[in-house]
Scaffold this motif. Structure first.
Motif, PDB file in Angstrom:
ATOM      1  N   TYR A  22      33.088  52.167  21.715  1.00  0.00           N
ATOM      2  CA  TYR A  22      33.526  51.828  23.069  1.00  0.00           C
ATOM      3  C   TYR A  22      32.435  51.052  23.813  1.00  0.00           C
ATOM      4  N   GLY A  80      28.074  53.134  23.225  1.00  0.00           N
ATOM      5  CA  GLY A  80      29.494  53.072  22.912  1.00  0.00           C
ATOM      6  C   GLY A  80      29.785  53.289  21.450  1.00  0.00           C
ATOM      7  N   SER A 108      38.102  57.143  32.209  1.00  0.00           N
ATOM      8  CA  SER A 108      37.556  56.478  31.021  1.00  0.00           C
ATOM      9  C   SER A 108      38.374  56.773  29.769  1.00  0.00           C
ATOM     10  N   SER A 115      29.211  53.302  28.855  1.00  0.00           N
ATOM     11  CA  SER A 115      28.237  52.772  27.901  1.00  0.00           C
ATOM     12  C   SER A 115      27.185  51.950  28.634  1.00  0.00           C
ATOM     13  N   ASN A 143      38.306  62.401  22.253  1.00  0.00           N
ATOM     14  CA  ASN A 143      37.817  61.652  23.406  1.00  0.00           C
ATOM     15  C   ASN A 143      38.188  62.339  24.718  1.00  0.00           C
ATOM     16  N   SER A 193      33.048  50.209  27.484  1.00  0.00           N
ATOM     17  CA  SER A 193      33.336  51.283  28.436  1.00  0.00           C
ATOM     18  C   SER A 193      32.334  51.316  29.587  1.00  0.00           C
ATOM     19  N   GLU A 238      40.678  53.846  29.465  1.00  0.00           N
ATOM     20  CA  GLU A 238      39.813  52.676  29.303  1.00  0.00           C
ATOM     21  C   GLU A 238      39.300  52.561  27.870  1.00  0.00           C
ATOM     22  N   GLU A 239      38.985  53.685  27.251  1.00  0.00           N
ATOM     23  CA  GLU A 239      38.418  53.654  25.916  1.00  0.00           C
ATOM     24  C   GLU A 239      39.469  53.692  24.817  1.00  0.00           C
ATOM     25  N   ARG A 240      40.501  54.493  24.961  1.00  0.00           N
ATOM     26  CA  ARG A 240      41.420  54.718  23.858  1.00  0.00           C
ATOM     27  C   ARG A 240      42.570  53.734  23.787  1.00  0.00           C
TER      28      ARG A 240
END
Length: 496
Positions: free
Chosen positions: A376, A393, A327, A382, A307, A379, A330-332
């Motif tokens: 995600y 996502g 991000s 997305s 990522n 996110s 935010e995503e992981r």
């Protein structure tokens, strides 16, 4: 000056280094150990990690080194109970080429990643220990144990749960620990056991597990540890491993030998409250540690790196603004929180069920241990305008297609390489700007032929539509064909 300095040369750091180097980013990767280890540690790659590493060019070499569909042979109180393959009913599908995990020792995964990294002209620097770091708006400086310094634009701590990077940043490592709940692990040779199965002996008071590795004489030993007369944990040793084996397996004449790795694993369920401080990032065990149930440790770290890698590369090569880096956390971070929850629950289930004949490690199977369903949707990257079964996502699925010249190819082959990919279903390609490769699917001469409609089904596309796929093979954008101009707007706004 290095553009990115990676601290820690385990699977997470090596995956990140390969991702960056492939995209032309100057990278240095340092490891405080004076030599490469040969211990099994994390012993399985899930299907999503296999997809990631295949994108980096390691697919065939990994499969040749490991074993899929390893059968579990279970015993209770020394008596045979059952032999099963948890993936017996799984088969490769057009959208998912890997139908099971791959068992192989972590040292071999790292060795193959180092070989791949060397093809980009990068080697791991051994015996280099970070003791402190400083940063400002222009870069990061790592201070080394020998008095040296390394300057970089960005630094990524892949140095494990006890590593110095997170500690020097002052990032909280929130969660719980239970030092009394433990397991001993090691690598041993064993004479007289069938090497085609993972042997698992359970009983009312504990368990012993022996997992073989393809192409080696080694087995990974795992067991509930011995305790002394005062109830204290006995340190792992070949002698204690033999006593545990004799106690739970009840097979006289089977001898363990040549213990090359001895370790005690204690339950820790913790994660960093932030994955980024300025120009420094955390990934893998440096950002989260959790129970080994479900086998997600090495896999989650590899996928952290996957990522982060394309995002750092896009910013550093001018293909995106620095806002893209926000991000990553935010995503992981939510994925880590989910991982901690499901592995803690799985460990509890294993401990309870292990006392029941026929149960054991099947209780450790978790929802989506394959990693294929992790995405995600929440996110800011997305943008979903179709509302189908597959949404922005989500992981971008594979599918067989024919190239314009009739050559068979897979979508994953088209995605590999660190770029965005545009699939235009049933219509021509819109004007493209930025780092993107476009393919019309089923739109007449010059387009890809969708074999048996697998691509449309995998992407949930019924009408003409456009799907933009990120460099890490997650869906970025889905829009009806009439709104294809949204692709250019998405790419222009990327990370700004």
């Amino acid at each position: 000056m290095a553009t990115v300095l990676i601290v820690g040369a385990g699977p997470t750091g090596l995956t990140l280094a390969c991702s960056l180097a492939r995209q032309g980013v100057q990278v240095r990767i340092v490891e405080k150990s004076p030599r490469f280890h040969r211990s099994s540690r994390g012993k399985a790659l899930n299907a999503r990690s296999l997809e990631v590493l295949a994108d980096l060019g390691l697919g065939a070499r990994l499969l040749a080194s490991g074993r899929t569909h390893l059968r579990f042979r279970k015993y209770f109180a020394g008596e045979f109970v059952a032999e099963t393959d948890p993936f017996a009913d799984s088969r490769p599908t057009p959208d998912a080429p890997y139908d099971s995990g791959l068992f192989l020792p972590q040292w071999r995964v790292e060795e193959l990643l180092r070989e791949q990294l060397a093809e980009y002209g990068v080697k791991v620097e051994l015996g280099v220990e970070l003791v402190d770091l400083t940063q400002d708006e222009d870069g990061v400086t790592a201070l080394l144990a020998d008095g040296g310094r390394i300057a970089a634009d960005y630094l990524v701590g892949c140095d494990g749960g006890r590593g110095p990077v997170r500690k020097r940043l002052g990032v909280a490592f929130e969660g719980t620990s239970d030092p009394e709940q433990a397991m001993v692990c090691g690598d041993v040779e064993v004479s007289g056991l069938d090497r085609d199965v993972w042997h698992q002996w359970f009983g009312p008071e504990g368990a012993v597990l022996l997992c073989p590795f393809e192409g080696t004489d080694m087995w990974q030993f795992q067991a509930v540890p011995e305790r002394d007369a005062e109830g204290r944990l006995v340190e792992p040793s070949l002698e204690s491993f033999q006593r545990l084996f004799d106690r739970y397996a009840g097979l006289p004449g089977i001898r363990l030998s040549n213990a090359t790795w001895l370790s005690t694993w204690r339950v820790n369920v913790r994660m960093a409250d932030r994955y980024r401080v300025g120009r420094v990032f955390l990934a893998g065990d440096a950002a989260h540690v959790h129970p080994i149930a479900g086998g997600l440790g090495m896999n989650t770290g590899i996928q952290d790196a996957w990522n982060l890698g394309w995002k750092l590369a896009y910013v550093l090569t001018g293909r995106s603004g620095p806002g893209l880096l926000d991000s990553y956390q935010e995503e992981r971070l939510p994925i880590a929180a989910w991982t901690l929850d499901v592995t803690a629950a799985a460990l509890t289930a294993v401990m309870e069920s292990a006392r029941t004949p026929g149960a054991g490690l099947h209780a450790a199977r978790i929802t989506d241990g394959s990693g294929l369903g992790i995405g995600y949707r929440w996110s800011t990257l997305s943008d979903d305008r179709l509302g189908g079964t597959l949404q922005a996502g989500d992981r971008a699925p594979d599918a067989p297609v024919l190239a314009a010249d009739g050559t068979p190819v897979r979508l994953f082959d088209l995605y590999a390489g660190g770029h965005f990919t545009l699939l235009s279903f049933g219509c021509g390609l819109p004007d493209l700007d930025g780092p993107v490769r476009g393919f019309a699917v089923g739109a007449g001469p010059g387009s890809l032929t969708d074999l048996d409609g697998h691509a449309r089904r995998a992407y949930g596309v019924s009408e003409d539509a456009v799907v933009l796929v990120r460099p890490d093979n997650h869906v970025a954008l889905t829009v009806p064909a009439a709104e294809a101009g949204a692709v250019r707007a998405y790419l222009n706004a990327l990370g700004h």
